[in-house]
Motif scaffolding. Sequence first.
Motif, PDB file in Angstrom:
ATOM      1  N   UNK A 157       0.840  -1.197   0.000  1.00 17.52           N
ATOM      2  CA  UNK A 157       0.000   0.000   0.000  1.00 17.52           C
ATOM      3  C   UNK A 157       0.879   1.252   0.000  1.00 17.52           C
ATOM      4  N   UNK A 158       1.934   1.234   0.848  1.00 16.09           N
ATOM      5  CA  UNK A 158       2.836   2.389   0.915  1.00 16.09           C
ATOM      6  C   UNK A 158       3.530   2.628  -0.418  1.00 16.09           C
ATOM      7  N   UNK A 159       4.031   1.527  -1.013  1.00 15.30           N
ATOM      8  CA  UNK A 159       4.717   1.657  -2.305  1.00 15.30           C
ATOM      9  C   UNK A 159       3.796   2.250  -3.355  1.00 15.30           C
ATOM     10  N   UNK A 160       2.545   1.795  -3.338  1.00 17.55           N
ATOM     11  CA  UNK A 160       1.591   2.255  -4.346  1.00 17.55           C
ATOM     12  C   UNK A 160       1.052   3.642  -4.007  1.00 17.55           C
ATOM     13  N   UNK A 161       1.299   4.080  -2.746  1.00 14.84           N
ATOM     14  CA  UNK A 161       0.809   5.385  -2.331  1.00 14.84           C
ATOM     15  C   UNK A 161      -0.694   5.422  -2.187  1.00 14.84           C
ATOM     16  N   UNK A 162      -1.286   4.283  -1.832  1.00 19.34           N
ATOM     17  CA  UNK A 162      -2.731   4.269  -1.649  1.00 19.34           C
ATOM     18  C   UNK A 162      -3.085   3.928  -0.211  1.00 19.34           C
ATOM     19  N   UNK A 163      -4.249   4.378   0.189  1.00 20.94           N
ATOM     20  CA  UNK A 163      -4.738   4.143   1.540  1.00 20.94           C
ATOM     21  C   UNK A 163      -5.427   2.786   1.588  1.00 20.94           C
ATOM     22  N   UNK A 164      -5.262   2.104   2.727  1.00 22.95           N
ATOM     23  CA  UNK A 164      -5.878   0.795   2.910  1.00 22.95           C
ATOM     24  C   UNK A 164      -7.398   0.858   2.727  1.00 22.95           C
TER      25      UNK A 164
END
Length: 138
Positions: A115-122
């Motif tokens: 999620x962090x790598x993709x820059x998206x929120x869970x």
Amino acid sequence: MAGLSPETPQPTDITVHQQSRVLEIGFSDGRSFRIPFELMRVYSPSAEVQGHGPGQEVLQTGKREVELTALEPVGNYAVQPTFSDGHDSGIFSWDYLYFLGAQQDELWQRYEARLREAGVDRDAPMAAAAASSCGHHH
């Protein structure tokens, strides 16, 4: 089926806990796991989630509140859950459920890292583009 060997512990009982959103599963080797629906949904073994090859995985988000609406047995080696978001193409073999239960701490860390790598929120809703390009192609 891949990964099924005589050594694979068989489930002795499976309980769906709707309130706490976990699948409780006890195995013949005495171990018992409580696997969150979200983890099962995020790591569903279906092509829709895993893609059709390495690196093709579709990062799942917004599944924290997902519920398990049905759990169908598949032969005597797996179950096929239906989730409240309509996803029902994952076949969870006993050894895969055992793996999810035994490795869940590491799997959560891996999920959070992705999620962090993709820059998206869970809790972000799944992107509409991803849904339309994939849809129900099976």
